[in-house]
Scaffold this motif. Structure first.
Motif, PDB file in Angstrom:
ATOM      1  N   GLU A   1       0.828  -1.201   0.000  1.00 48.72           N
ATOM      2  CA  GLU A   1       0.000   0.000   0.000  1.00 48.72           C
ATOM      3  C   GLU A   1       0.868   1.259   0.000  1.00 48.72           C
ATOM      4  OE1 GLU A   1       1.009  -1.126   4.136  1.00 48.72           O
ATOM      5  OE2 GLU A   1       0.181  -2.196   2.407  1.00 48.72           O
ATOM      6  N   ALA A   2       2.018   1.188   0.647  1.00 49.95           N
ATOM      7  CA  ALA A   2       2.934   2.332   0.638  1.00 49.95           C
ATOM      8  C   ALA A   2       3.584   2.493  -0.736  1.00 49.95           C
ATOM      9  CB  ALA A   2       4.004   2.173   1.712  1.00 49.95           C
ATOM     10  N   GLY A   3       3.918   1.372  -1.348  1.00 47.27           N
ATOM     11  CA  GLY A   3       4.550   1.421  -2.657  1.00 47.27           C
ATOM     12  C   GLY A   3       3.627   1.943  -3.736  1.00 47.27           C
ATOM     13  N   LEU A   4       2.329   1.714  -3.584  1.00 47.44           N
ATOM     14  CA  LEU A   4       1.364   2.144  -4.591  1.00 47.44           C
ATOM     15  C   LEU A   4       0.795   3.534  -4.316  1.00 47.44           C
ATOM     16  CD1 LEU A   4      -0.573  -1.221  -5.009  1.00 47.44           C
ATOM     17  CD2 LEU A   4       1.053  -0.209  -6.601  1.00 47.44           C
ATOM     18  N   ALA A   5       1.062   4.069  -3.132  1.00 47.94           N
ATOM     19  CA  ALA A   5       0.535   5.394  -2.783  1.00 47.94           C
ATOM     20  C   ALA A   5       1.344   6.497  -3.453  1.00 47.94           C
ATOM     21  CB  ALA A   5       0.571   5.574  -1.263  1.00 47.94           C
TER      22      ALA A   5
END
Length: 239
Positions: free
Chosen positions: A45-49
């Motif tokens: 989720e951090a990588g896609l934010a």
């Protein structure tokens, strides 16, 4: 070589995929996949934010000159003095370049004897720019120009000094101060930091196109080079 190799691999992968080369769709998150083998702390989720400070690619700068990047601020400041103050080589009594102390081990070859050494010489790159050579053209970094008597005499009028940067500062600062003392008694100063996108978008595009034409015209011809420029400028609308 590094940037070119990365581009090559990206294009190769895309063309291979187009021809049917396949891998698993969950290669990042699968067992023994990229995330698991590269890190023990995987947060998709951090990588896609969206990044908190925006995407770095939007503030990218480009290398306009075919030399070590740490020489570029000095080249640009010299060009600005020539364009805004009409400074010419014969006007110059002395030029002082103030740079990050780390440049001493990177691009401070005082008396280069080859084209490769010239790419890592603050004095030679500034001398080339001051003499009107196109520093984005790889051919000006030649053994002959490194040993050119006129450029050598000009290099002797260029000194390198170091800015007061804390010893513990590990990142190279590209900020450079160029001071020119002229034969008529005037002292001209210009500062430049090539790590900041200081040129307008239109000017940056113009400089990129100029460098591309220098690199491509002998390989694919001027007409084909212009066609590539036109196509790259309309990628968003191409099928």
């Amino acid at each position: 070589l590094h940037a070119g190799r990365a581009s090559y691999v990206g294009l190769f992968a895309a063309r291979a995929a187009k021809r049917g080369f396949r891998g698993r769709d969950d290669i990042v998150e699968c067992e023994q996949g990229f995330a698991e083998t590269m890190s023990s702390d995987f947060h998709p989720e951090a990588g896609l934010a969206d990044p908190q400070d925006g995407y770095h690619i939007l503030s990218n700068v480009f290398k306009h000159h075919a030399a070590c990047g740490a020489t570029h601020s000095a080249i640009e400041a010299t060009r600005m003095l020539m364009e805004t103050q009409g400074m010419r080589p014969e006007d110059v009594r002395k030029i002082t370049l103030k740079v990050d102390p780390k440049c001493d081990r990177i691009c401070n070859i005082p008396d280069p004897n080859s084209g490769l050494e010239a790419k890592f010489s603050l004095r030679q790159t500034v001398a080339l720019a001051l003499s009107g050579h196109n520093t984005s053209d790889p051919s000006v970094y030649s053994d002959a120009l490194a040993r050119d008597a006129g450029l050598r005499k000009l290099r002797e009028r260029i000194q390198v000094e170091f800015l007061p940067v804390p010893a513990e500062e590990s990142l190279l600062k590209l900020y450079t101060e160029v001071t020119a003392e002229l034969n008529d008694g005037r002292s001209l100063k210009e500062v430049f930091d090539v790590s900041l996108p200081s040129l307008s978008e239109e000017k940056r595009q113009q400089r990129l196109e100029e460098k591309f034409h220098v690199l491509a015209r002998d390989e694919i011809g001027a007409a084909a080079a212009q066609r590539v420029v036109q196509l790259s400028g309309s990628l968003d609308s191409l099928p």
